[in-house]
Motif scaffolding. Sequence first.
Motif, PDB file in Angstrom:
ATOM      1  N   SER A 102       0.856  -1.173   0.000  1.00 19.42           N
ATOM      2  CA  SER A 102       0.000   0.000   0.000  1.00 19.42           C
ATOM      3  C   SER A 102       0.896   1.227   0.000  1.00 19.42           C
ATOM      4  O   SER A 102       2.081   1.147   0.301  1.00 19.42           O
ATOM      5  CB  SER A 102      -0.880   0.007   1.248  1.00 19.42           C
ATOM      6  N   ASP A 103       0.313   2.384  -0.318  1.00 14.80           N
ATOM      7  CA  ASP A 103       1.049   3.641  -0.277  1.00 14.80           C
ATOM      8  C   ASP A 103       1.042   4.125   1.175  1.00 14.80           C
ATOM      9  O   ASP A 103       0.068   4.721   1.636  1.00 14.80           O
ATOM     10  CB  ASP A 103       0.389   4.659  -1.199  1.00 14.80           C
ATOM     11  N   ASN A 104       2.132   3.831   1.890  1.00 13.33           N
ATOM     12  CA  ASN A 104       2.188   4.162   3.316  1.00 13.33           C
ATOM     13  C   ASN A 104       2.156   5.664   3.575  1.00 13.33           C
ATOM     14  O   ASN A 104       1.627   6.112   4.594  1.00 13.33           O
ATOM     15  CB  ASN A 104       3.441   3.546   3.943  1.00 13.33           C
TER      16      ASN A 104
ATOM     17  N   GLU B   6       0.505   7.871   1.778  1.00 14.84           N
ATOM     18  CA  GLU B   6      -0.911   8.232   1.645  1.00 14.84           C
ATOM     19  C   GLU B   6      -1.698   7.812   2.886  1.00 14.84           C
ATOM     20  O   GLU B   6      -2.569   8.541   3.370  1.00 14.84           O
ATOM     21  CB  GLU B   6      -1.511   7.576   0.402  1.00 14.84           C
TER      22      GLU B   6
ATOM     23  N   GLN C 190      -5.083  -2.073   4.975  1.00  7.60           N
ATOM     24  CA  GLN C 190      -4.069  -2.345   3.959  1.00  7.60           C
ATOM     25  C   GLN C 190      -4.331  -3.582   3.103  1.00  7.60           C
ATOM     26  O   GLN C 190      -3.720  -3.732   2.065  1.00  7.60           O
ATOM     27  CB  GLN C 190      -2.712  -2.559   4.640  1.00  7.60           C
TER      28      GLN C 190
ATOM     29  N   PHE D 244       6.447  -1.094  -9.285  1.00  9.06           N
ATOM     30  CA  PHE D 244       5.661  -0.942  -8.058  1.00  9.06           C
ATOM     31  C   PHE D 244       4.242  -1.407  -8.329  1.00  9.06           C
ATOM     32  O   PHE D 244       3.609  -0.979  -9.308  1.00  9.06           O
ATOM     33  CB  PHE D 244       5.646   0.515  -7.584  1.00  9.06           C
TER      34      PHE D 244
ATOM     35  N   PRO E 152       0.715  -1.390  -6.517  1.00  5.71           N
ATOM     36  CA  PRO E 152       0.013  -0.843  -5.347  1.00  5.71           C
ATOM     37  C   PRO E 152      -1.164  -1.702  -4.910  1.00  5.71           C
ATOM     38  O   PRO E 152      -1.774  -2.396  -5.718  1.00  5.71           O
ATOM     39  CB  PRO E 152      -0.478   0.521  -5.854  1.00  5.71           C
TER      40      PRO E 152
ATOM     41  N   GLU F  57      -4.710  -1.125  -2.661  1.00  3.03           N
ATOM     42  CA  GLU F  57      -5.542  -0.010  -2.252  1.00  3.03           C
ATOM     43  C   GLU F  57      -5.707   0.082  -0.733  1.00  3.03           C
ATOM     44  O   GLU F  57      -5.744  -0.924  -0.027  1.00  3.03           O
ATOM     45  CB  GLU F  57      -6.929  -0.114  -2.910  1.00  3.03           C
TER      46      GLU F  57
END
Length: 314
Positions: free
Chosen positions: A145-147, A149, A279, A304, A306, A308
Amino acid sequence: MKKQLLVSFTLGLFLFLVACSTEAPGEASDGSDESNNEKASEDVKVGLSISTLNNPFFVTLRDGAEASAKESGYEIITFDAQNDPSTQLSDIEDLLQQDIDVLLINPVDSNAVVSAIELANDANVPVITVDRSAGGGEVVTHIASDNVEGGEMAGDFIAEQLKETGKIVELQGIAGASATRERGEGFHHIVDELEGIEVVASQSANFDRTEGLSVMENILQSVGDFHAVFAHNDEMALGAVEALQAQGLLDNVVVVGFDATDDAVAAVEEGSMDATIAQQPGLIGERAIAAVGKIVKGEKVEGFIPVELQMVTE
């Protein structure tokens, strides 16, 4: 006349045999190719090095990877590093001795893991990092996940709950872990820009519930009043909840965690936690195995991948 008939018969027999001999290898080759491809899939061996299985988030990630590997017909070998970088290095050395085809790493420490990744690079074993990134070495893809964000989502939620005025305690994860750095970075992107918000304490509790409890107890004694807690994972958030409950302060403090583990979601539902960032660790494990499939087939994999995020508030 008899000679002519004999020649014709011999020539016909020869052509028939030639036709049979050219057809048979083609048919055998098709069947052989199918069985070889099937065998190649069954022979794929994946190594998975998990930072710790003392955290339900990583148990779910492991389970997702192992279930997906089984479905794909791959063998998967999993090691638990027990939050120790030296153990992780030793585990990866062991995995490389077992002739794995792809190495999945969930780093204990993003910088300490570089030497292990370089060993895999030297052995020509492709590396995938999951949830936490690495500080160096050659990695085919990172799945997470985009940590940053997620940290921003937590900061926005807390700022809204406090109406942009109040004191916040931050419980940080393991020093050196990319998740610690990135979640903190995102959180501070938001709260540092708000004049009415002050982060009165930022201390590590190493992603551990027991440490979250003890660190929060110490903060309660040294800091005094505050209005919110952002913990870099749910285990620390749940430890903080215990400390706040013991002091009768829980109703006055907003508590936000990260990961959406089963215990944390239950805590949100009952009202002892206000929110957690979801996550989907099982999906991270599944996508890692999907990437393995592409790598062993020689297909292109994005650098990468991702997964969501969602905010759980009820």
